[in-house]
Design a protein around this motif. Structure first.
Motif, PDB file in Angstrom:
ATOM      1  N   TYR A 177       8.778  -5.074   4.755  1.00  0.00           N
ATOM      2  CA  TYR A 177       8.175  -4.669   3.299  1.00  0.00           C
ATOM      3  C   TYR A 177       8.467  -3.090   3.267  1.00  0.00           C
ATOM      4  O   TYR A 177       8.020  -2.606   4.309  1.00  0.00           O
ATOM      5  N   TYR A 178       8.748  -2.691   2.089  1.00  0.00           N
ATOM      6  CA  TYR A 178       8.928  -1.161   2.001  1.00  0.00           C
ATOM      7  C   TYR A 178       8.344  -0.544   0.824  1.00  0.00           C
ATOM      8  O   TYR A 178       8.727  -1.251  -0.369  1.00  0.00           O
ATOM      9  N   VAL A 179       7.861   0.578   0.753  1.00  0.00           N
ATOM     10  CA  VAL A 179       7.489   1.461  -0.229  1.00  0.00           C
ATOM     11  C   VAL A 179       7.957   2.887   0.047  1.00  0.00           C
ATOM     12  O   VAL A 179       8.169   3.260   1.108  1.00  0.00           O
ATOM     13  N   VAL A 180       8.110   3.704  -1.055  1.00  0.00           N
ATOM     14  CA  VAL A 180       8.559   4.647  -0.985  1.00  0.00           C
ATOM     15  C   VAL A 180       7.588   5.903  -1.799  1.00  0.00           C
ATOM     16  O   VAL A 180       7.220   5.538  -2.663  1.00  0.00           O
ATOM     17  N   THR A 181       7.274   6.889  -1.472  1.00  0.00           N
ATOM     18  CA  THR A 181       6.510   7.763  -1.841  1.00  0.00           C
ATOM     19  C   THR A 181       7.365   9.337  -1.984  1.00  0.00           C
ATOM     20  O   THR A 181       8.193   9.635  -1.458  1.00  0.00           O
ATOM     21  N   PHE A 206       1.208   7.872  -4.962  1.00  0.00           N
ATOM     22  CA  PHE A 206       1.413   6.615  -4.491  1.00  0.00           C
ATOM     23  C   PHE A 206       2.576   6.233  -4.322  1.00  0.00           C
ATOM     24  O   PHE A 206       3.615   6.316  -4.683  1.00  0.00           O
ATOM     25  N   GLY A 207       2.639   4.857  -3.656  1.00  0.00           N
ATOM     26  CA  GLY A 207       3.714   4.218  -3.399  1.00  0.00           C
ATOM     27  C   GLY A 207       4.586   3.565  -4.666  1.00  0.00           C
ATOM     28  O   GLY A 207       4.114   3.212  -5.583  1.00  0.00           O
ATOM     29  N   GLN A 220      -0.404   4.884   6.582  1.00  0.00           N
ATOM     30  CA  GLN A 220      -0.184   4.074   5.462  1.00  0.00           C
ATOM     31  C   GLN A 220      -0.030   5.011   4.300  1.00  0.00           C
ATOM     32  O   GLN A 220      -0.325   6.200   4.260  1.00  0.00           O
ATOM     33  N   PRO A 221       0.668   4.479   3.212  1.00  0.00           N
ATOM     34  CA  PRO A 221       1.058   5.505   1.929  1.00  0.00           C
ATOM     35  C   PRO A 221      -0.287   5.525   1.226  1.00  0.00           C
ATOM     36  O   PRO A 221      -1.341   4.785   1.456  1.00  0.00           O
ATOM     37  N   PRO A 222      -0.319   6.370   0.418  1.00  0.00           N
ATOM     38  CA  PRO A 222      -2.004   6.555  -0.388  1.00  0.00           C
ATOM     39  C   PRO A 222      -2.106   5.614  -1.189  1.00  0.00           C
ATOM     40  O   PRO A 222      -0.975   5.079  -1.643  1.00  0.00           O
ATOM     41  N   MET A 223      -3.441   4.974  -1.464  1.00  0.00           N
ATOM     42  CA  MET A 223      -3.241   3.795  -2.206  1.00  0.00           C
ATOM     43  C   MET A 223      -4.142   4.288  -3.398  1.00  0.00           C
ATOM     44  O   MET A 223      -4.796   5.339  -3.657  1.00  0.00           O
ATOM     45  N   TYR A 224      -3.883   3.289  -4.643  1.00  0.00           N
ATOM     46  CA  TYR A 224      -4.530   3.528  -5.600  1.00  0.00           C
ATOM     47  C   TYR A 224      -6.072   3.579  -5.701  1.00  0.00           C
ATOM     48  O   TYR A 224      -6.781   4.621  -6.325  1.00  0.00           O
ATOM     49  N   PHE A 225      -6.684   2.754  -5.007  1.00  0.00           N
ATOM     50  CA  PHE A 225      -8.322   3.036  -4.713  1.00  0.00           C
ATOM     51  C   PHE A 225      -8.269   3.095  -3.349  1.00  0.00           C
ATOM     52  O   PHE A 225      -7.723   2.333  -2.489  1.00  0.00           O
ATOM     53  N   PRO A 226      -9.600   3.772  -3.075  1.00  0.00           N
ATOM     54  CA  PRO A 226      -9.814   4.054  -1.943  1.00  0.00           C
ATOM     55  C   PRO A 226     -10.337   2.705  -0.861  1.00  0.00           C
ATOM     56  O   PRO A 226     -10.447   1.843  -1.641  1.00  0.00           O
TER      57      PRO A 226
END
Length: 184
Positions: free
Chosen positions: A41-45, A54-55, A123-129
């Motif tokens: 699984y992939y996300v890009v920031t 965020f991702g 980990q990428p930054p998340m919307y919620f802490p």
């Protein structure tokens, strides 16, 4: 209930496109470090002088013995908006925990290839802490292509952009909410 959202960089998160599988780039077939048959699984920031976004929306790919590498693709962004991109990988959905590559932005940069390198545990930054209540539904409606100027009403609470989901009227008789259209 108002919850504090994590503070993202000022760039817009990249719009990730479907990953593609690639051969071993001149090496013998099967030489990639990704495990054939395992879904990644992939996300890009995007990054700039203000930080990291965020991702992107999450995409996945399953390498094969003949195509053991994954090419992660996204829409190019101008250098004025993003100076670079971070690509994260995980082996579970929403579990991206390896920074695979940090890619400088040339203004036309729109992909990189994951050959299974070890990367950095991050980990990428998340919307919620961490530890704060949140939902995937809320996160979806806060994505830049879906929200309107960063504001979205996606759940029972929402403090995106200093907004509140509280509607006050002495005697409500009807409420109408219109969504759409939007696209990637």
């Amino acid at each position: 209930m108002n919850l504090a959202l994590a503070s993202p960089g000022t760039a817009t998160a990249p719009s990730q496109l479907t990953p593609t599988l690639t051969s071993s780039q001149g090496a013998a077939s099967g030489a990639g470090g990704l495990t054939p048959g395992t879904t990644y699984y992939y996300v890009v920031t995007a990054t700039n002088g203000s930080g990291e976004t965020f991702g992107s929306f999450e995409f996945n790919a399953t390498p094969t013995a003949d195509e053991p590498n994954v090419q992660i693709n996204w829409q190019p962004m101008s250098i004025a908006v993003a100076t670079g991109f971070n690509v994260y990988r995980g082996t579970t959905s929403q579990g991206e925990n390896v920074l695979v590559q940090s890619v400088p932005n040339s203004g036309t940069t729109s992909s990189c290839v994951d050959t299974g390198q070890a990367g950095t545990a991050q980990q990428p930054p998340m919307y919620f802490p961490a530890g704060a209540p949140w939902s995937v539904y809320d996160a979806f409606f806060h994505q830049p292509p879906v929200s309107l100027n960063g504001a979205a009403y996606a759940g029972l609470y929402d403090d995106q952009g200093g907004q509140s989901s509280t509607i006050s009227t002495s005697s409500p008789t009807a409420v109408s909410i219109t969504l759409g259209p939007w696209g990637g």
